[in-house]
Design a protein around this motif. Structure first.
Motif, PDB file in Angstrom:
ATOM      1  N   UNK A  81     -14.289  51.492  20.791  1.00 27.80           N
ATOM      2  CA  UNK A  81     -13.115  50.564  21.652  1.00 27.80           C
ATOM      3  C   UNK A  81     -14.941  50.275  22.667  1.00 27.80           C
ATOM      4  N   UNK A  82     -16.053  50.652  22.147  1.00 29.32           N
ATOM      5  CA  UNK A  82     -17.599  50.069  22.848  1.00 29.32           C
ATOM      6  C   UNK A  82     -17.678  48.970  21.971  1.00 29.32           C
ATOM      7  N   UNK A  83     -16.852  48.101  20.004  1.00 21.90           N
ATOM      8  CA  UNK A  83     -18.073  47.071  19.886  1.00 21.90           C
ATOM      9  C   UNK A  83     -16.078  46.292  19.814  1.00 21.90           C
ATOM     10  N   UNK A  84     -14.961  46.961  20.613  1.00 25.59           N
ATOM     11  CA  UNK A  84     -14.523  45.258  20.293  1.00 25.59           C
ATOM     12  C   UNK A  84     -14.078  44.638  21.970  1.00 25.59           C
TER      13      UNK A  84
ATOM     14  N   UNK B 219     -12.627  43.924   8.819  1.00 26.84           N
ATOM     15  CA  UNK B 219     -12.362  43.074   9.560  1.00 26.84           C
ATOM     16  C   UNK B 219     -10.784  43.197   9.115  1.00 26.84           C
ATOM     17  N   UNK B 220      -9.940  43.406   9.953  1.00 27.39           N
ATOM     18  CA  UNK B 220      -8.419  42.857  10.066  1.00 27.39           C
ATOM     19  C   UNK B 220      -8.142  42.102  10.254  1.00 27.39           C
TER      20      UNK B 220
ATOM     21  N   UNK C 122      -0.473  42.101  16.846  1.00 29.03           N
ATOM     22  CA  UNK C 122      -1.762  41.228  16.839  1.00 29.03           C
ATOM     23  C   UNK C 122      -3.028  40.913  17.800  1.00 29.03           C
ATOM     24  N   UNK C 123      -2.803  41.811  18.158  1.00 27.74           N
ATOM     25  CA  UNK C 123      -4.454  41.815  19.125  1.00 27.74           C
ATOM     26  C   UNK C 123      -5.214  42.914  18.688  1.00 27.74           C
ATOM     27  N   UNK C 124      -4.244  43.097  17.343  1.00 27.21           N
ATOM     28  CA  UNK C 124      -5.867  43.955  16.677  1.00 27.21           C
ATOM     29  C   UNK C 124      -6.344  42.812  15.875  1.00 27.21           C
ATOM     30  N   UNK C 125      -6.014  41.748  15.189  1.00 31.29           N
ATOM     31  CA  UNK C 125      -6.094  41.384  14.415  1.00 31.29           C
ATOM     32  C   UNK C 125      -8.003  40.720  14.413  1.00 31.29           C
ATOM     33  N   UNK C 126      -8.730  40.743  13.473  1.00 22.16           N
ATOM     34  CA  UNK C 126      -9.998  40.559  13.382  1.00 22.16           C
ATOM     35  C   UNK C 126     -10.925  41.846  14.517  1.00 22.16           C
TER      36      UNK C 126
END
Length: 99
Positions: free
Chosen positions: A89-92, A35-36, A18-22
């Motif tokens: 990781x650097x873009x989220x 975009x997820x 769920x935290x991956x959404x967006x």
């Protein structure tokens, strides 16, 4: 395409949390290709292992309408998995909302 053939979605084989959404969907060179999207859409929940992403063309059009410029990716060579993970990781960022 989406479950009903929508051209504004790409079907993915992915185990997303769920935290991956967006979050960004990247190609092997690190370019953002989408975009997820959420697992539940229009009241329907996707089966395990299936996901959708909004393609970068749709996102770029929305950004353009809002006056935001985008740039095409220039790198096409595949990156090692650890470099790709570092780039992602650097873009989220984690965004939390509360009242």
């Amino acid at each position: 395409r989406g479950r009903s053939g929508e051209p504004t979605l790409n079907r993915l084989e992915v185990e997303a949390m769920s935290g991956d959404i967006g979050g960004p969907v990247l190609d092997t060179a690190g370019a953002v290709i989408g975009m997820l999207a959420p697992r539940e859409m229009r009241g329907r929940t996707l089966p395990v292992g299936v996901g959708f992403s909004v393609p970068n063309s749709v996102i770029a059009a929305m950004l353009s309408d809002a006056g935001v410029e985008t740039a095409e990716a220039t790198q096409s060579a595949a990156l090692p998995a650890e470099d790709l993970a570092s780039l992602a990781a650097d873009m989220t960022v984690l965004v939390s909302c509360w009242e």
